[in-house]
Design an enzyme around this catalytic site. Structure first.
Site, PDB file in Angstrom:
ATOM      1  CG  LEU A   1      -1.327  -1.838   1.252  1.00 30.13           C
ATOM      2  CD1 LEU A   1      -2.711  -1.185   2.325  1.00 30.13           C
ATOM      3  CD2 LEU A   1      -2.562  -1.866  -0.076  1.00 30.13           C
TER       4      LEU A   1
ATOM      5  NE  ARG B   1       1.669  12.915  11.734  1.00 22.98           N
ATOM      6  CZ  ARG B   1       1.883  11.671  12.607  1.00 22.98           C
ATOM      7  NH1 ARG B   1       1.213  11.167  12.568  1.00 22.98           N
ATOM      8  NH2 ARG B   1       2.467  11.636  12.918  1.00 22.98           N
TER       9      ARG B   1
ATOM     10  N   GLY C   1       3.617   0.756   2.373  1.00 22.52           N
ATOM     11  CA  GLY C   1       4.925   1.633   1.583  1.00 22.52           C
ATOM     12  C   GLY C   1       6.246   2.727   2.907  1.00 22.52           C
TER      13      GLY C   1
ATOM     14  N   GLY D   1      -3.885   0.027  16.526  1.00 27.41           N
ATOM     15  CA  GLY D   1      -5.085  -0.529  16.546  1.00 27.41           C
ATOM     16  C   GLY D   1      -4.676  -1.746  17.617  1.00 27.41           C
TER      17      GLY D   1
ATOM     18  CG  ASN E   1       2.101   8.352   9.499  1.00 26.19           C
ATOM     19  OD1 ASN E   1       1.780   8.111   8.538  1.00 26.19           O
ATOM     20  ND2 ASN E   1       2.092   7.256  10.592  1.00 26.19           N
TER      21      ASN E   1
ATOM     22  CE  LYS F   1      36.086  17.191 -16.057  1.00 31.16           C
ATOM     23  NZ  LYS F   1      36.207  16.981 -18.089  1.00 31.16           N
TER      24      LYS F   1
ATOM     25  CB  ALA G   1      51.575  24.757  -5.867  1.00 35.18           C
TER      26      ALA G   1
ATOM     27  CB  SER H   1      54.513  26.493  -9.010  1.00 36.70           C
ATOM     28  OG  SER H   1      55.420  25.332  -7.698  1.00 36.70           O
TER      29      SER H   1
END
Length: 454
Positions: free
Chosen positions: A6, A13, A99, A135, A223, A347, A376, A401
Site C-alpha cells: 500500500l 504531516r 510503503g 489498533g 508519517n 576529473k 602547485a 608551479s
C-alpha cells in the site's frame, strides 16, 4: 504468493510535495526498501497500490516484476487492497505490506508466512509500552485473536491492551476477496479498514495466528519528518553494527551514513561524519578520514584518504594518499602510490604510479604517466568554451608551479616545464621548456601615496 504494498497515501504531516513513500531512507525511497524485502520472498504477483503522486511513484519504482493498482480516492486500507484484487491469484495467499514501513526484515515476514501456511490468517503484532494511536489486538479467553480495534473506536478497557496491530497480514486470497466485499465504513474515520477482516475470519472460524518481529523498529511507520529521521538513525545504526561485526573500525558508529552498498576488506578504519553513496569498496587497510563523501568508488589496499575529500565514480590504487580537501570527479583512475593533495581536483583523468599533485591544481581530461610531479597552481586548460581536449604528460615529467597546459598538448617523457609557463605547443622529451615575460626592475619607480580625503 501475492504481495500487495500500500503506497497511496499523501502524508500530510510530511509537509512536502513529494509523495510520502518516496521520501528517502539511506538515500533510497522508503518504498524501494519495502520492494527489496518483498522480492526476497519470491512473490508470483507483486502489486503496488498508488494514489497520491501516482505518476511519480510509478516512475521511481517501475520494474518488470511490479504491477500497479490505482486508488484514486484514499478511503482506507481495506479499500486500497480492494483495488489490487483483480491482479491477484486466488490460488496463492496474499501478504499485505506498507510503503511507509521500510525496516521490516525478510525474517519477520517469513515467520509470519510460515505460521499462516495456506489456510490460516496471519497477523504481525508487537507489544508496545505506549500503544497510543495503534489498533489493539483483542484476544478471547483462550488467547485466540478475535478482532482488531482502532484507537479512535476503542473503549478504555481495550486501550489498556499493549499488543498492537502492525497492519501487516497474510491470508488466503479467496477469503480476503470475500471479506473485503462485506466491509463497511461505520467508524470514527469513515474508512474501510483492512483490520475488519480479522473479525470476519473469527466469525467464519478461520484460524488466526500471529508472529512477532525480532525488534520493535521493524514495524515503525513514517508519517512525519521526525519519524523519518528516527527511522534513518535506526537503519544507519544497524548498518554500522554489521560493519563492526565484519571487522571494520568505526571511530563513532553513530556518525556514519551508508546510502547504498559499502563493502570493506580487513583492517579498514572510518573516521566520523563520512557519507558513502552508491557502491563503494574499501580494500584491506584503507583509512578514511573524517567528513569525506565517497560515491561509487573503489579505493585500493593501504590507501589513506584525509579529511574533507569528495570522491565520485573514481578508482584509487593501492597506497594512494588523497587530500585533505581533494576532489576526485567521475572518470578519475589513480595508479599505485599516487598523491593527490589539498585543494586538487582531478576529473576524467588517468594518473600513473607514483605520480603526485600535492597542492592547488586542476587536472582534467589528462593522461599522466608514472613518477610525474605536478606543481602547485598547475591547470590543464581542457575546455575552449565548446569542446574539451586532452592533455598527455608522459613518464618522469616535472611540471613547475603556476603552469597552464593548454590542451591539446603533450609533455614528453622526462621533460621539465618551468614555473609560470603557459604551454600551448608540445614540450619535447628530456628538455626544459618555459615561457616567461622578461623580468625588469625600474629604478625610478615610486610606490603611489594615498591621497587624503577631501
Amino acid at each position: 504468493m501475492n504481495i500487495v504494498i500500500l503506497a497511496a497515501g499523501m502524508g500530510k504531516r510530511m509537509n512536502s510535495a513529494l509523495p510520502k513513500v518516496l521520501h528517502p531512507v539511506a538515500g533510497r525511497p522508503m518504498l524501494a526498501h519495502v520492494l527489496d524485502t518483498a522480492r526476497t520472498l519470491s512473490p508470483s504477483r507483486l502489486v503496488v497500490v498508488v494514489g497520491h503522486g501516482a505518476e511519480h511513484v510509478r516512475e521511481a519504482v517501475a520494474a518488470p516484476d511490479v504491477a500497479f493498482a490505482d486508488q484514486t480516492q484514499q478511503l482506507g486500507t481495506g479499500h486500497a487492497v480492494m483495488q489490487a484484487l483483480p491482479m491477484l491469484d486466488d490460488n496463492q495467499p496474499t501478504l499485505v505490506l506498507y510503503g511507509d514501513v521500510p525496516l521490516t526484515t525478510a525474517a519477520a515476514l517469513e515467520a509470519l508466512v510460515h505460521a499462516a501456511g495456506a489456510e490460516r490468517m496471519g497477523v504481525l503484532t508487537v507489544e508496545m509500552p505506549d500503544p497510543t494511536g495503534y489498533g489493539r489486538i483483542v484476544r478471547d479467553a483462550a488467547g485466540n485473536i478475535v478482532r482488531i480495534v482502532e484507537q479512535k473506536d476503542a473503549s478504555d478497557e481495550i486501550r489498556a491492551i499493549r499488543e498492537i496491530n502492525t497492519g501487516i497480514i497474510v491470508c488466503p486470497t479467496g477469503h480476503l476477496r470475500r471479506w473485503l466485499a462485506t466491509l463497511g465504513n461505520n467508524n470514527a474515520q469513515g474508512e474501510y479498514y483492512l483490520t475488519d477482516t480479522i473479525e470476519r475470519a473469527a466469525t467464519e472460524g478461520v484460524e488466526i495466528v500471529s508472529a512477532q518481529p525480532a525488534a520493535l523498529w521493524e514495524t515503525l511507520g513514517v508519517n512525519s519528518k521526525v519519524q523519518l529521521a528516527e527511522v534513518e538513525r535506526i537503519h544507519q545504526r544497524n548498518l554500522a553494527q554489521r560493519l563492526l561485526e565484519a571487522g571494520v573500525t568505526l571511530l563513532d558508529p553513530a556518525r556514519i551514513d551508508v546510502r547504498g552498498q559499502l563493502t570493506c576488506g580487513r583492517d579498514v578504519t572510518i573516521d566520523v561524519g563520512c557519507v558513502f553513496e552508491g557502491r563503494v569498496h574499501l580494500d584491506d587497510g584503507v583509512h578514511i578520514g573524517a567528513h569525506c563523501v565517497i560515491r561509487n568508488a573503489t579505493i585500493g589496499a593501504g590507501a589513506r584518504v584525509q579529511p574533507f575529500c569528495h570522491i565520485e565514480e573514481a578508482k584509487i590504487g593501492p597506497a594512494g594518499r588523497i587530500g585533505p580537501y581533494a576532489r576526485l570527479r567521475p572518470g578519475t583512475e589513480l595508479g599505485e602510490d599516487v598523491h593527490i593533495g589539498n585543494f586538487v581536483e582531478v576529473k576524467n583523468s588517468q594518473v600513473g604510479d607514483h605520480s603526485k599533485a600535492n597542492h592547488l591544481a586542476y587536472v582534467g581530461d589528462t593522461t599522466v604517466g608514472q613518477r610525474v610531479n605536478i606543481g602547485a597552481g598547475t591547470i590543464t586548460c581542457n575546455y575552449d568554451g565548446v569542446n574539451k581536449s586532452r592533455t598527455v604528460i608522459e613518464d618522469d615529467a616535472f611540471i613547475g608551479s603556476d603552469t597552464q597546459l593548454v590542451a591539446p598538448v603533450t609533455v614528453g617523457r622526462g621533460a621539465t616545464i618551468g614555473a609560470g609557463t603557459t604551454l600551448t605547443k608540445d614540450a619535447p622529451a628530456g628538455k626544459l621548456t618555459l615561457s616567461r615575460a622578461k623580468q625588469m626592475t625600474l629604478d625610478a619607480w615610486q610606490r603611489p601615496v594615498k591621497q587624503p580625503k577631501q
